[in-house]
Structure formats: structure tokens, C-alpha cells
Design an enzyme around this catalytic site. Structure first.
Site, PDB file in Angstrom:
ATOM      1  CG  ASP A  82      -1.920  -1.075   1.219  1.00 60.93           C
ATOM      2  OD1 ASP A  82      -2.117  -1.687   0.146  1.00 60.93           O
ATOM      3  OD2 ASP A  82      -2.516  -1.355   2.274  1.00 60.93           O
ATOM      4  CD  GLU A  86       2.056   1.018   9.982  1.00 62.26           C
ATOM      5  OE1 GLU A  86       2.737  -0.028  10.031  1.00 62.26           O
ATOM      6  OE2 GLU A  86       2.169   1.943  10.818  1.00 62.26           O
ATOM      7  CG  HIS A 333      -6.927   0.091   0.615  1.00 64.08           C
ATOM      8  ND1 HIS A 333      -6.439   0.316   1.886  1.00 64.08           N
ATOM      9  CD2 HIS A 333      -6.228  -0.958   0.130  1.00 64.08           C
ATOM     10  CE1 HIS A 333      -5.497  -0.559   2.152  1.00 64.08           C
ATOM     11  NE2 HIS A 333      -5.344  -1.352   1.108  1.00 64.08           N
TER      12      HIS A 333
END
Length: 770
Positions: A82, A86, A333
DNA sequence: CAGTGAGCGAGCTTCCGCTTGACTT
């Protein structure tokens, strides 16, 4: 030899992407983070610039080994995790742990999983952003320092195995503060006045409508006076105002809003929502369910538009893209939406179908036109009083998105749905049929549900989509918070009515205070909260996360050196941990309630080794102090002297049965009856302080019959094996272990040989698993 | 399963975020 190895975080995502890429690409997943700080000695070298010590946890060894082998024989490795802090860190950990070669490694990102987006990403590779990785390391290290220094402090000062952390401690604080707000709340009574009026309908009949008085009265006297004044009043229309209103649809779901709506509309717990969503995601029915983004891919907007045109027509279509405004959102997302917008429903379990439909409706509605309403407000003048009545009506002119989806709200709706008002003109006379002044009470602030707590946490920027559900489980596991229902109570409310020429008064029974699935703080929760608040005010501040997030952002753009930032935080923090360790006393929430009138000894409450207790007398006294556990629903903060003294009325001798004493008391597992040194639990409706000998005997006999029916079958040649009747139905018990009986067999007819076979089958199955 | 609450000491507990199974009652 593999030409290209692509690594993403989720296996379901890997599967989808593999379909979009040619044979020369192998797509694998890392299953999230592959390394973490070691648990021993903090996993951080404080003196060496906070150097982190990373290890691969046992459950990740297998994935890492597999990926490492694949990477070694791959031409190019594409790290496609992603595009957030993180995700960048996962890519970096992979790079390090898999010993990747820099020249053969590419970092790529995409926000939506479409063929286009993925190919575009492959054409625009970059390398790992070290600054962003450092921001993640700082986040991780700060959380570890806070958690692993505060928790042991709680073990010393309050109780073993407790925990504290940047996120969970603030979540508990929200609940504790809400409870105290409620304790301090004093309801205010008032009178709300409504009238039923009528105007001629032009056909010889009457059209009725309701209106509310512009003023509320504080006392029954004022309300009565007003009604008396209305007796001989004339009522005329003073003004008629019409206003068009439009309502817009809510944005598509994020994790937090999905949890809220699934809770309100479907009654799901936060955990339930996430596990149902997980299954929908894994079977390719929805997009990723842990997201803070309300963004939809252009592909999704396009197919939604097509679908809306088909079902409802062009008029109902209004394509929109929403922007996220929640604090700290990272938008890696899309919003949560159906994978295929043209599927209004799916196969699966009932919960899966219901959650899917909710997601479909919400997404479709977000792409539909506003609803148009017309709001009418009619003001009615009273000839004998300065106040006026107001009637409002709403007419839906165009339903738009409301055809599909209506967002729920946490507040209880007081108003009945307002409909159409009859037509009226200014100065028109209206007939008053009835006026009612009903006593009301202001209501206390509502306690949090799991879902409304998530909403609040998101507003404060505390926690992430992936941690909302686990955090809520943690604070309940630590017993800081319990989820409970509260029975409603009844109260009498005055009602004054003017009808015709007479004013009459009466009383109405009203239920209030019923609560379902609300979060309550426990005594331990409050004590831990107060201890942390007192000594670590800054960490407990609602803005703490927001403040450190700003600093992480500075690290992410290379403006701030991360060890410097951590040092500035850690030195004063650690000093405070040290001084608190030395100075502060054990915190047991001790509270003196008063004196016992019989003995003159002090009565107090505190947290004991096994929970909250009341105590008569003191430890140093000649006579040992007496102790009694608090009952469910009682708390250190609110218990009164009398309630505490009542606890000592147990155990009670209620009589004799079969020549033996019958004693009622309460123990570790709740209230019980004891007879011939055997224990019998009391039912929910039994009060151990009230119960008499007759009911006690009933309870004893009930249990005895149950016991008698417990053994279905036993075998003399194998005394350790029995067929028993349990809470979940018949089962086989053998050497303290329980085994299921297939539905096809009759438990009473099972032979010893059949039982042995069932046991063997079950044992071999469980061995294979481990 | 059930009346406990003295005191000592060994060994354990704990964070947040990213991800899925593997467990049974």
C-alpha cells in the site's frame, strides 16, 4: 526462473492482480507485516539512538522463507504494498529481510485494483521512500515505548496483566468520562405543548393537523395557566412559509461508517461486521474492507452510472466523487464497495447477503441525485396569549437517492414523520380541537456503543481501520469496559389536556433509560484511567495522537530526524515513569463510606485481589476486618454506605430441608443456595436477599432432576466413558474430554464400540491440525 | 466452580498496525 515477482499485502488482492497480469508475472502476498520489534528488552536500544531490533515472528517464518526463495530466482521483484506509511515500511522490511538486490527491485503503488491502474503503476516504478519508512519506525517505536513502559507500571501500582497504550487508554478515557458526565447529569423536567387543529376541507369535512407551541413551560402551573388562556382564544394563521430543501446522499462506506451503519441497521457488533466483510472480500464480492477512503475508482463510478440509468433512469443519476475529511486518513485504498456494481445481491449466508446489500445500496445511492423536499411552516397566532403554535410539513417532491438508501442516526427520533399540511391562507381561522401539555424530561447523554466509540475515535484521529475492532476487544478483555444492557425504569409524567371547555389533569406511565449493547467502564477501568490521567496527562490528552502525527509527517518529508523526535519525547516521559514508580502509592481506589452503626467501625470499599470489595474494620485492628464482594452493577464510585452494609447480610440461613440447613450466599460465580455441602445457582430473577425456604427447595429439586437426566448411558466395563446430556445437547465424555455425537445417531442406542470409534476419529482429526 | 482479601517470591503479563487462518464450544 521467474521473470517478475510482485508482492502485495493481501492474498485476495494477489489473486485479483494475477488475473490482470500476463504469465510472466508471479504475484504473492506477504500477509501484512513480516517483521516486528523483538519483545525482549523493549526491542529497542535506547542508548544507541533507539536502534530497533527487528525479528521475524514465528508465524511469519514460513512466508518469509517462501518469498525469499522465490525472490532469489526472480528477474525483477516488484514491491506493490500500500501507498501509506505502513505499506512503505512493509516494502522496506521485505527488501531487507529477503536480501533483495537494489537494481532488480522496484517499488510501485496503485490505489484501485483495475487493469489500467496496475499497468500504469508498472510503467512508473520508483524506489523505497526512506523518509516515509522512518516515519513508520518512529510511530512503531513510540507506541512500543509507551505501551511497554506504562503497562509494567500498572502491574506494580494496580494489578498484574493490565495494559496501557496510546490508543486503548484514550478509548477507555472516552468511556469513563462519558459515565461521569452521566453521573453528574440532573434531568430537568419541562412541559411540551402540542395542539390538534383543523381547517375546513371545502367539501363539508375537516382536515386535521398537529402543531407545537413555540415555548416550553418549566412548571405544571405555567402550563395550566396557558391552557386556561387558550380556552376562549381564537386561533388564526399568521404566516405560511414554503422553502425548498435538498438532501444529499452520504459518501460510500469506509471501515468506520460501515461499522456504524451495520450496527444501527443490522445490529452487528464491530467484530461481526469485520468478519462478515472479510468473507465477502475473500470471495471477491467487495473491495477491501479496511479503508479510510471514500474514493471510488472511475470504473466503479462508470458502472454505477450505467446501472442507475438502467434501473431508475437518467433523472436519478448524479455522479460524484467524495473527498475524505477524517483526521489522519491515509487513503491507500478505495471506499468499501461492491466489486461488481451491477450485482444488487449475492449468494452466501444471511449476514453476508445483508451486509452486501447494505454496501450496494450505499454505494449506488452515493451516485444518485439529491432528494428534493418542500418544507412548509405555518405559524398560528393565539388571541389570548403571546406565544404561537408552529406546524411544519414536509412533502417529498423528488425522492432521488432516498429511493435506495437512508442513513440512520444515533439519536432517537422524537418527531413522528411529518407529512403534508392542509392548505391554509394567512388570516384564516383555524379550529382548535385539543391542546395537550405533556411533561417531559431532558435525557442524559447517551453512552457509547462499540460503533459510536469507533466514530468518536476516528474523529479524534485515534486508531486505524485495521485496529478499531481489535482495540474494542482489548479494552473489554482487560476488563476496563463491559458491554451491557440496562433495563428501563418506569416513571409517572403529568399530562394536562384542554378539550372543549375543560382542562383536565392526569398521569401517564412512561418507560425510560432502556439501553442495549452500551459500553460501561468497570471499577478497574476508572482506577487505571485516573492513575494515567494524573501522572501522564499529555499522553492521555485527546490531541496527543494528532500532535505526534504532525511530527511523523515532518519525518516523512525529511524535515525532522526521527531519533531526535523520539529522544525529545522519551527523556521526559521515562523520567516521569521512574518518578511515579518511586513516589506514588498503590492505587486501589480505596474510599471511606462511613461508620457501621453496630460496631462503630469504618466501612470502606476498594479493589481487592479478586475484584471490588467492601470492608468493615481495618487491617491493623484486633479483630480481623470483614470482607464482602460488590455485586454486579455496583461500583466503587456510586455505592452508598447502606448498600455496602447490606452486602454483609449474606450468607443467610433461610431454614432447614431434610434435616439440614439451607444457606443462601453469593460467591465467585454469583448467588447460590447451599444444602448438604452442595451448591445450587440462583436464577436470574432470584434475589439472594429476599429468597425464602420454599423457593430454595424448588431450586434444589430442579437441579436434582436435571442431574438425574444427565446420564444417558454408561458402560460398566469402561467407567471413564459416559454418554451425557449437556447444555448443548447429548455428548460423549471420556477422560475429561468431550466428543460430539453425529446427528444421524441416537445417543441412547450408541454401543461402547461406536463411542470408541467416534473418539478415535475426533482425536486423529485434532492431531492432524497441530 | 462457590466462605478467599497475610506476605513473600518466581515467572508471567504489555503496545499499535499490517494481514489471515486455526481453533472449538
Amino acid at each position: 526462473m521467474i521473470e517478475n515477482l510482485v508482492i502485495v499485502e493481501s492474498p485476495a488482492k494477489a489473486k485479483t492482480i494475477e488475473r490482470f497480469l500476463g504469465e510472466e508475472y508471479t504475484v504473492k502476498s506477504s500477509f501484512g507485516h513480516i517483521r516486528d520489534l523483538a519483545k525482549k528488552n523493549l526491542g529497542i536500544d535506547i542508548d544507541q539512538e533507539f536502534t530497533p531490533r527487528y525479528i521475524v515472528p514465528a508465524d511469519k517464518k514460513k512466508v518469509v522463507k517462501e518469498l525469499k526463495e522465490l525472490a532469489a530466482k526472480s528477474g525483477t521483484v516488484w514491491l506493490a504494498t500500500d501507498e501509506d506509511r505502513e505499506g512503505e515500511a512493509i516494502a522496506w522490511h521485505l527488501y531487507r529481510e529477503l536480501d533483495l538486490d537494489k537494481d532488480r527491485t522496484r517499488r510501485i503503488v496503485f490505489h484501485e485494483i483495475t487493469r489500467d491502474a496496475i499497468h500504469k503503476a508498472l510503467e512508473n516504478p520508483r524506489f523505497i521512500d526512506e523518509d516515509l519508512v522512518n516515519a513508520q519506525q518512529a510511530r512503531r517505536i513510540l507506541d512500543r515505548l509507551v505501551g511497554f513502559e506504562l503497562s509494567p507500571l500498572l502491574w506494580k501500582k494496580i494489578k498484574p496483566s493490565l495494559s496501557a497504550g496510546r490508543v486503548q487508554s484514550v478509548a477507555v478515557k472516552l468511556i469513563v468520562e462519558k459515565e461521569r458526565e452521566i453521573q453528574e447529569f440532573t434531568p430537568r423536567k419541562y412541559f411540551r405543548v402540542t395542539g390538534i387543529f383543523a381547517v375546513p376541507d371545502g367539501k363539508g369535512g375537516w382536515n386535521q393537523f398537529k402543531a407545537e407551541l413555540s415555548k416550553r413551560f418549566n412548571t405544571a402551573g405555567e402550563a395550566r395557566n396557558f391552557l386556561e388562556n387558550c380556552k376562549n382564544s381564537a386561533f388564526t394563521v399568521k404566516a405560511v412559509e414554503m422553502k425548498p430543501i435538498s438532501k444529499s446522499p452520504a459518501p460510500p462506506f469506509t471501515t468506520s461508517t460501515l461499522q456504524q451503519e451495520a450496527s444501527r441497521k443490522l445490529g452487528f457488533s464491530v467484530n461481526q461486521t469485520m468478519s462478515v466483510a472479510q468473507r465477502l472480500y475473500e470471495s471477491g464480492k467487495i473491495t477491501y474492507m479496511r479503508t479510510d477512503s471514500v474514493n471510488l475508482s472511475s470504473l466503479a463510478i462508470g458502472t454505477a452510472a450505467k446501472r442507475i440509468r438502467e434501473i431508475f433512469g437518467e433523472n436519478y443519476l448524479k455522479s460524484r466523487n467524495f473527498t475524505t475529511r477524517s483526521k489522519g486518513a491515509q487513503e491507500a485504498h478505495e471506499a468499501i464497495r461492491p466489486a461488481y456494481m451491477d450485482q444488487a445481491s449475492v449468494e452466501g449466508t444471511r449476514p453476508e447477503q445483508r451486509l452486501y446489500e447494505l454496501i450496494w445500496k450505499r454505494t449506488i445511492a452515493s451516485q444518485m441525485s439529491e432528494a428534493k423536499l418542500e418544507k412548509t411552516t405555518v405559524t398560528i397566532k393565539i388571541s389570548n396569549a403571546p406565544e404561537h403554535f408552529v406546524a411544519t410539513g414536509e412533502v417529498l417532491k423528488f425522492d432521488g437517492f432516498l429511493k435506495v438508501y437512508m442513513e440512520s442516526s444515533d439519536e432517537e427520533q422524537e418527531e413522528e414523520t411529518r407529512g403534508l399540511l392542509p392548505e391554509m391562507k394567512v388570516n384564516e381561522k383555524v379550529t382548535c380541537e385539543e391542546i395537550e401539555a405533556a411533561e417531559r424530561s431532558t435525557s442524559q447523554p447517551p453512552r457509547y456503543t462499540e460503533a459510536s466509540l469507533v466514530k468518536k475515535m476516528e474523529e479524534l484521529g485515534i486508531g486505524r481501520p485495521s485496529t478499531y475492532a481489535p482495540t474494542i476487544s482489548t479494552i473489554q478483555q482487560r476488563e476496563y469496559v463491559v458491554r451491557e444492557d440496562r433495563q428501563g425504569k418506569e416513571r409517572e409524567m403529568a399530562r394536562i389536556v384542554l378539550k372543549g371547555d375543560s382542562v383536565s389533569e392526569g398521569k401517564v406511565q412512561e418507560k425510560f433509560g432502556f439501553e442495549k449493547g452500551k459500553l460501561f467502564p468497570t471499577d478497574i477501568g476508572m482506577i487505571v484511567n485516573d492513575f494515567l490521567e494524573q501522572n501522564f496527562t499529555d499522553i492521555m490528552n485527546y490531541n496527543f495522537t494528532a500532535t505526534v502525527e504532525k511530527e511523523f509527517d515532518e519525518i516523512a518529508v525529511g524535515k525532522v530526524d526521527w531519533p531526535r523526535m523520539i529522544r525529545d519525547f522519551y527523556d521526559p516521559f521515562h523520567a516521569k515513569v521512574e518518578s511515579t514508580t518511586e513516589q506514588s502509592d498503590k492505587s486501589k481506589g480505596e474510599k471511606l463510606l462511613g461508620k457501621d452503626s453496630e460496631t462503630g467501625k469504618p466501612v470502606s470499599v476498594k479493589i481487592g485481589r479478586y475484584g471490588p470489595i467492601a470492608q468493615i474494620g481495618e487491617a491493623g485492628d484486633e479483630e480481623k476486618p470483614r470482607f464482602a464482594s460488590l455485586r454486579k452493577g455496583q461500583s466503587l464510585e456510586t455505592i452508598t454506605l447502606q448498600e455496602a452494609l447490606d452486602l454483609f447480610r449474606l450468607p443467610r440461613n433461610v431454614g432447614t430441608y431434610e434435616n439440614e440447613e439451607v444457606v443462601v450466599s453469593t460467591g465467585r460465580y454469583g448467588p447460590y443456595v447451599r444444602h448438604k455441602s452442595k451448591f445450587y445457582s440462583l436464577g436470574k430473577e432470584d434475589d439472594p436477599y429476599q429468597i425464602g425456604i420454599e423457593r430454595a427447595i424448588e431450586i434444589i429439586e430442579e437441579k436434582k432432576t436435571r442431574e438425574k437426566n444427565r446420564i444417558i448411558n454408561a458402560f460398566p466395563e469402561e467407567p471413564e466413558l459416559q454418554v451425557l446430556n449437556g447444555r448443548y445437547g447429548p455428548y460423549i465424555s471420556f477422560k475429561k474430554k468431550n466428543y460430539r455425537i453425529p446427528k444421524s445417531k441416537n445417543p441412547a442406542e450408541l454401543t461402547l464400540e461406536e463411542c470408541r470409534q467416534l473418539i478415535e476419529k475426533a482425536d486423529s482429526r485434532s492431531k492432524k491440525g497441530t
